[in-house]
Design an enzyme around this catalytic site. Structure first.
Site, PDB file in Angstrom:
ATOM      1  N   HIS A  72      -2.407  10.165   1.946  1.00  0.00           N
ATOM      2  CA  HIS A  72      -3.095   9.625   3.123  1.00  0.00           C
ATOM      3  C   HIS A  72      -2.132   9.586   4.300  1.00  0.00           C
ATOM      4  O   HIS A  72      -1.073   8.985   4.221  1.00  0.00           O
ATOM      5  CB  HIS A  72      -3.639   8.224   2.835  1.00  0.00           C
ATOM      6  CG  HIS A  72      -4.897   8.248   2.019  1.00  0.00           C
ATOM      7  ND1 HIS A  72      -5.823   7.239   2.029  1.00  0.00           N
ATOM      8  CD2 HIS A  72      -5.391   9.185   1.175  1.00  0.00           C
ATOM      9  CE1 HIS A  72      -6.828   7.551   1.234  1.00  0.00           C
ATOM     10  NE2 HIS A  72      -6.585   8.718   0.698  1.00  0.00           N
ATOM     11  N   TYR A 196      -9.900  -0.794   6.730  1.00  0.00           N
ATOM     12  CA  TYR A 196      -9.702  -2.241   6.729  1.00  0.00           C
ATOM     13  C   TYR A 196     -10.594  -2.788   7.829  1.00  0.00           C
ATOM     14  O   TYR A 196     -10.415  -2.435   8.992  1.00  0.00           O
ATOM     15  CB  TYR A 196      -8.252  -2.598   7.037  1.00  0.00           C
ATOM     16  CG  TYR A 196      -7.267  -2.290   5.921  1.00  0.00           C
ATOM     17  CD1 TYR A 196      -6.746  -1.011   5.763  1.00  0.00           C
ATOM     18  CD2 TYR A 196      -6.846  -3.277   5.039  1.00  0.00           C
ATOM     19  CE1 TYR A 196      -5.839  -0.726   4.747  1.00  0.00           C
ATOM     20  CE2 TYR A 196      -5.938  -3.002   4.024  1.00  0.00           C
ATOM     21  CZ  TYR A 196      -5.436  -1.735   3.884  1.00  0.00           C
ATOM     22  OH  TYR A 196      -4.538  -1.461   2.877  1.00  0.00           O
ATOM     23  N   PRO A 288      -2.879  -9.137  -0.708  1.00  0.00           N
ATOM     24  CA  PRO A 288      -2.969  -7.682  -0.896  1.00  0.00           C
ATOM     25  C   PRO A 288      -3.210  -6.874   0.385  1.00  0.00           C
ATOM     26  O   PRO A 288      -3.151  -5.640   0.348  1.00  0.00           O
ATOM     27  CB  PRO A 288      -4.136  -7.506  -1.876  1.00  0.00           C
ATOM     28  CG  PRO A 288      -4.915  -8.775  -1.786  1.00  0.00           C
ATOM     29  CD  PRO A 288      -3.970  -9.850  -1.397  1.00  0.00           C
ATOM     30  N   LYS A 292       1.414  -4.256  -0.427  1.00  0.00           N
ATOM     31  CA  LYS A 292       2.871  -4.323  -0.613  1.00  0.00           C
ATOM     32  C   LYS A 292       3.328  -4.809  -1.990  1.00  0.00           C
ATOM     33  O   LYS A 292       4.487  -4.598  -2.368  1.00  0.00           O
ATOM     34  CB  LYS A 292       3.477  -5.246   0.458  1.00  0.00           C
ATOM     35  CG  LYS A 292       3.438  -4.669   1.848  1.00  0.00           C
ATOM     36  CD  LYS A 292       4.516  -3.606   2.015  1.00  0.00           C
ATOM     37  CE  LYS A 292       4.214  -2.636   3.130  1.00  0.00           C
ATOM     38  NZ  LYS A 292       3.541  -1.400   2.705  1.00  0.00           N
ATOM     39  N   TYR A 380       3.445  -0.377   7.038  1.00  0.00           N
ATOM     40  CA  TYR A 380       2.441  -0.024   6.034  1.00  0.00           C
ATOM     41  C   TYR A 380       2.949   1.094   5.131  1.00  0.00           C
ATOM     42  O   TYR A 380       2.764   1.067   3.914  1.00  0.00           O
ATOM     43  CB  TYR A 380       1.120   0.386   6.707  1.00  0.00           C
ATOM     44  CG  TYR A 380      -0.022   0.504   5.712  1.00  0.00           C
ATOM     45  CD1 TYR A 380      -0.847  -0.587   5.445  1.00  0.00           C
ATOM     46  CD2 TYR A 380      -0.257   1.696   5.023  1.00  0.00           C
ATOM     47  CE1 TYR A 380      -1.877  -0.501   4.513  1.00  0.00           C
ATOM     48  CE2 TYR A 380      -1.280   1.790   4.090  1.00  0.00           C
ATOM     49  CZ  TYR A 380      -2.086   0.694   3.848  1.00  0.00           C
ATOM     50  OH  TYR A 380      -3.094   0.784   2.914  1.00  0.00           O
TER      51      TYR A 380
END
Ligand code: RFL
Ligand code: PHB
Length: 385
Positions: A72, A196, A288, A292, A380
């Site tokens: 991704h 998200y 979550p 991580k 991220y």
């Protein structure tokens, strides 16, 4: 029995540590309370940072991960249906891999190396200040293992952290007033990348495991019961929190797993007490939202393995002495990022009108500022190990 390192817990942290040590000739025994099948049945993380991929390669189990994992190069953020893509590739020239924790665990288990003892009950740690030893029960008998060191990789509810005298540890904790209700389904993901979503009804996440298997989450109150959530109720709620075109494209089906995970930030300091070293969820928990937890467990054990290897190879305690400090530096940065992502994307019952505007302003800033996007992308995709 005698060994160099007893590893408590055969989650990702324990299995990876055992494998790293074995490849360098350091002997270990892994004690796991549950059966191997039970460990493999737990559905958890889905996103691997580059550092985690590199570690899988280093321990020679990366082949299936590279073949089946989904690369991704970005992630979608949606705010009340207003969607914006964060392009990791152009912002920080990095990427992540979608490959389930279950698969990573399976690969590490299959590779073997150390001695693994599953269904080991009542593990107890003794004489952490001196010549340490560990006892456990199996098949009705009590067994004893003498060792140089113990690695506490037994997760948040394990016995390692609670074996340290309370006054020797400082703990920091934040419990969020909500959890994530997650559903696994054998349907293709709704989008190529993760979404998200912040919505006035609560957070939602569209994730995936493979081209035919998807993982979705919705924010629910902390005291919610899974039994209250039929599949239909879950899909209706998820659709409401996504933008209309995504909701329309969502392919639903019978859930193959459904569970609620509480959200918590937690750190225990220091990570060493005598011969005991804590790593992974045994030492810290992140919510979550930043993906991580698993990756932090991997950076911890890579530092810890280096320290043990240095001890046996060079007779030097420098790495063991600095393990706690070194690992905590990275842990606190991941704690910050996970807390920030959680704060941005969830609905907090106590947040008033001003707080909501701050969330919106934060999102608008992210949309328009390359610096803000770069910061998100850098964290991220993972800070360097
Ligand atoms: P684990 O995986 O909890 O493994 C600990 C092992 O120790 C065993 N154990 C004992 N063994 C012997 N004696 C005892 N007394 C014992 N007590 C416990 C347990 O049976 C278990 O096998 O900890 P570890 O290895 O530190 O790994 C940590 C990760 O599992 C965790 O951080 C992640 O799953 C967190 N997480 C995510 N992390 C990511 O990096 N990316 C993600 O996308 C992500 N998504 C998630 C997540 C965690 C979730 N839940 C359910 C908590 C999504 C969810 C929903
Ligand atoms: C998951 O696929 O389970 C997942 C992905 C990203 C997260 C958390 C969980 O941030």
């Amino acid at each position: 029995m005698r060994t160099q390192v007893v590893i408590v817990g055969a989650g990702p942290a324990g299995l990876m540590l055992a494998r790293l040590l074995w490849l360098e000739g350091v002997e270990s025994v892994v004690l796991e309370r549950k059966s191997a099948a039970y460990v493999l049945g737990r559905i958890r993380a889905g996103v691997l940072e580059q550092g985690t991929m590199d570690l899988m390669d280093r321990v020679q189990v990366g082949l299936r991960m590279h073949a089946e994992g989904l690369v991704h190069r970005g992630v979608e953020l949606s705010f009340g249906g207003d969607q914006h893509r964060i392009d990791f590739a152009s912002l920080v020239n990095r990427q992540v891999l979608v490959y389930g924790q279950t698969e990573l665990t399976r690969d590490l288990m299959a590779a073997g190396g150390a001695m693994y003892i599953y269904e080991a009950d009542d593990v107890e740690l003794h004489d952490l200040d001196g010549r340490s030893w560990v006892t456990y029960k199996k098949d009705g008998a009590t067994h004893r293992i003498d060792c140089d060191f113990i690695a506490g990789c037994d997760g948040y509810h394990g016995i390692s952290r609670s074996s340290v005298p309370q006054e020797a540890l400082t703990t920091y904790e934040r419990i969020y007033p909500f959890g994530w209700l997650g559903v696994l389904v054998d349907k293709p993901p709704v989008a190529d990348e993760l979404i998200y979503a912040q919505h006035e009804r609560g957070f939602a996440l569209c994730s995936q495991r493979s081209p035919t298997r998807s993982r979705y989450y919705v924010q629910v109150p902390a005291d919610e019961a899974v039994a209250e959530w039929s599949d239909d109720r879950f899909w209706d709620e998820l659709r409401r929190r996504l933008n209309p075109s995504t909701a329309e494209a969502l392919q639903t089906g019978p859930s193959i797993e459904k569970s609620i995970a509480p959200l918590r930030s937690f750190v225990a300091e220091p990570l060493r007490f005598g011969s005991l070293f804590l790593a992974g969820d045994a030492a810290h928990i992140v919510p979550p939202t930043g993906a991580k937890g698993l990756n932090l467990a991997m950076s911890d054990v890579s530092y810890l393995a280096d320290a043990f290897i240095e001890h046996y190879r060079e007779r030097s305690g420098a790495g063991l002495n600095s393990y706690s400090h070194r690992a905590l530096e990275r842990i606190w940065k991941a704690e910050r990022f996970s807390w920030w992502m959680t704060s941005l994307l969830h609905v907090f019952p106590e947040t008033g009108a001003f707080g909501k505007r701050m969330q919106r302003a934060e999102f608008d800033y992210l949309k328009t500022s390359r610096a803000a996007q770069q910061s998100l992308a850098e964290n991220y995709t993972g800070l360097p190990f």
